[in-house]
Design a protein around this motif. Structure first.
Motif, mmCIF file in Angstrom:
data_model
loop_
_atom_site.group_PDB
_atom_site.id
_atom_site.type_symbol
_atom_site.label_atom_id
_atom_site.label_comp_id
_atom_site.label_asym_id
_atom_site.label_seq_id
_atom_site.Cartn_x
_atom_site.Cartn_y
_atom_site.Cartn_z
ATOM 1 N N ALA A 75 -3.788 -2.222 6.718
ATOM 2 C CA ALA A 75 -2.817 -1.559 5.648
ATOM 3 C C ALA A 75 -2.224 -0.521 6.105
ATOM 4 O O ALA A 75 -2.752 0.441 7.026
ATOM 5 N N SER A 82 0.032 -4.548 2.965
ATOM 6 C CA SER A 82 -1.445 -5.090 3.265
ATOM 7 C C SER A 82 -1.608 -6.328 3.943
ATOM 8 O O SER A 82 -1.224 -7.359 3.680
ATOM 9 N N SER A 110 -6.360 3.475 -0.706
ATOM 10 C CA SER A 110 -7.293 2.500 -0.098
ATOM 11 C C SER A 110 -8.532 1.969 -1.041
ATOM 12 O O SER A 110 -8.975 0.852 -0.830
#
Length: 611
Positions: free
Chosen positions: A158, A174, A192
């Motif tokens: 990511a 992502s 996250s």
């Protein structure tokens, strides 16, 4: 396993980024850094250590204020924890800034290419190739440049990216690694993990695999790498900020241990009825898959979830006439037996983002196996990719060491075993009434365990202060529980704690038993109690200091140990839930006595999103 945050909006970015990073530091705390744009320049500050070290540095020497920025808290995978290796990382001309979670598997080849092109990379990280590639292929169009570079990267990752020449934008990507957008009024957030966002918004969108999010101060766009626009389907988070606060507890680990009765109630809610167990998701799954006769069940998980899976294996084998295997997720992808449409895989992960478990899921799906997931997080990668998901509803778990995740996962597995026994007419159907009665009182029994054992465990933990070794022994389900107890003591108290099947001690391990060494003997399975007592006597004959954990009123065990801890008696399948309580408390108090940070153990992170 590192944590990414981002902010763009009307307010100063720095305090938002720092606040979000503090709430994500369970994902990594080797170093931290931020990059903030004031629309003219991008100011960067990085520090080795915790987010508090970064915050102190910024107070002493501020960077220019701005309304957008990205941040990172790191768990080191490539390169030592140093300021130089900390994120954000940029190219040699400081044109592109990147924060990254995951692993770039082909970074060595990319690094050789960049060096051959005359670039001078400065760090030991895999991340650094990304800003250098962006600078090397820069077209002047931020989005187009990102589209050129991303296909060259191999791995699960990511990213959040800022560009000097486009100081009013953040681009996020992502690939099999979690990154969530949070939507506010005239502002947007990146994280996250959900807990970092709850102070600011409950409206989120997890960026899906291969999607690119373009954040500006007026808009958030989601596109494919080919440029096709996607309308994000926003969802609302059910958690609230109060669940993230420590309240009157000194540590999240203790808070989460004490929350287990309520967490179990949530796992059982609307599923455990007066007449049985109802899991609509599983009903729908069987209706769609027409999986009426699976020939094999494999439970895949890592760490504490694997131990819950080992308990589930023994329960499912008893309830069904089907072979059940509990596999370590990190091994499963490379080595496994037959997988086909007659195989049912149960994948367990608290976060739903554990890289090894997701890889195992992909391997299973590739072979046509059906997958049921057990997870705590909605919209997680595991949940999205499975055929069916059973949510534990445990609430946020912020301590690195898993506690309520373990007990709720076992609870979910027991529920699933009852449903499967009914659907598949398993040999354990006759046990269901007694098991239902036990489930109805499970949360109360866990509450009793907390009351009965907390003070005694606090006192026993003093014994571990000058010890470096500790052993746990048990038979059957108690042996699996011993494995989990040993893991907790290793994680939190840094004790060399080992678990052994009690009957195997005489086959070699007894050589480690010396006078005074502490041994925790688990004897909660009534049908194995006599054999467990014999094994305790063997250890006592070598002058070990033995603490027994058994059910209330068991005078036989108490007669052969130095100290005994009593817990309520329940159905044998549920004893691993009850007996986990004193072991969790022991790990917590032993860590405190030995002077360690029990919420953030060294070298560990909460959500392991790299393989």
């Amino acid at each position: 396993m590192s944590g990414i945050v981002g902010y763009i909006g009307r307010h100063s970015a720095q305090p938002v980024l720092l606040d979000c990073l503090k709430k994500l530091d369970y994902r990594g705390y080797d170093s931290a850094g931020i990059a903030v744009s004031d629309m003219k320049t991008i100011g960067v500050r990085k520090e080795k250590g915790r987010v508090e070290d970064l915050e102190a540095s910024l107070q002493l020497e501020p960077i220019p204020a701005g309304c957008l920025g990205i941040g990172h808290t790191r768990w080191a995978s490539h390169g030592m924890p140093t300021v130089e290796n900390s994120h954000p990382l940029c190219d040699e001309e400081a044109r592109f800034y990147v924060v990254h979670n995951g692993i770039i598997e082909n970074y060595q080849q990319l690094k050789k290419f960049l060096i051959a092109q005359g670039h001078r990379l400065q760090t030991d990280t895999d991340t650094e190739v990304i800003p250098y590639l962006l600078a090397h292929y820069d077209t002047g169009n931020f989005e187009e440049t990102v589209r050129i570079v991303i296909p060259q990267l191999k791995g699960a990752f990511a990213l959040a990216i800022m560009a000097k020449d486009h100081p009013n934008q953040i681009i996020a990507i992502s690939y099999d690694n979690p990154l969530i957008i949070g939507f506010g009024s005239g502002e947007a957030y990146l994280s996250s993990d959900i807990p970092a966002l709850l102070s600011y918004t409950k409206e989120i969108y997890p960026i899906k695999n291969g999607e690119m999010a373009i954040l500006t101060q007026t808009n958030v766009e989601i596109k494919t790498l080919s440029g096709e626009k996607i309308l994000p389907k926003k969802t609302s988070v059910r958690w609230n900020q109060d669940e993230l606060n420590l309240q009157d507890y000194g540590h999240y680990m203790l808070k989460e241990i004490m929350e287990q009765p309520e967490a179990i109630k949530r796992t059982l809610k609307d599923r455990l009825t007066e007449s049985g167990v109802v899991i609509p998701e599983v009903d729908d799954f069987f209706a769609k898959r027409k999986l009426t006769d699976p020939e094999r069940i494999i439970i895949v998980a890592s760490g504490t979830s694997h131990h819950a899976g080992m308990i589930g294996k023994k329960i499912l084998e008893t309830m069904l006439d089907i072979p059940v295997e509990a596999a370590i997720a990190s091994e499963f992808r490379c080595e496994h037996g037959r997988l086909d449409e007659k195989t049912l895989v149960i994948a367990i992960s608290q976060s739903g983002e554990t890289a090894d478990t997701i890889s195992a899921l992909k391997e299973a799906k590739k072979s046509g196996a059906a997958v049921i997931a057990i997870s705590n997080y909605r919209k997680s990668t595991l949940a999205r990719k499975s055929d069916c998901v059973i949510y534990t509803h445990a609430g946020p778990e912020l301590a690195v060491a898993a506690t309520k995740a373990y007990t709720t996962q076992i609870t979910a597995l027991v529920l699933l075993s009852i449903v499967l026994a009914k659907k598949l007419h398993g040999s354990g159907e006759g046990q269901i009434p007694a098991l239902l009665d036990a489930l109805h009182s499970l949360a109360d029994d866990v509450e009793k365990c907390l009351v009965m054992t907390q003070d005694a465990i606090d006192q026993f933990a003093q014994v571990t202060n000058d010890q470096e070794h500790l052993f746990l022994i048990g038979r059957g389900l108690d042996y699996v529980l011993a494995l989990e107890g040993a893991l907790k003591l290793q994680e939190v108290a840094y004790l060399h704690a080992d678990a052994y099947a009690a009957g195997e001690m005489k086959h070699g391990t007894m050589a480690l038993i010396t006078p005074g060494v502490p041994v925790i003997a688990l004897a909660t399975q009534e049908h194995l109690r006599d054999k467990a007592i014999n094994n305790i006597k063997e250890v006592k004959a070598r002058d070990a200091y033995v603490v027994g954990i058994t059910t209330t009123g068991d005078d036989e065990v108490s007669a052969v140990v130095d100290e005994v801890l009593y817990i309520p008696e329940a159905h044998p399948f549920l004893m691993p839930v009850l007996a986990a309580i004193p072991l969790q408390l022991l790990a917590y108090y032993a860590g405190i006595v030995r002077g360690y940070d029990v919420d953030r153990p060294r070298n560990l992170a909460k959500s392991l999103t790299v393989e």
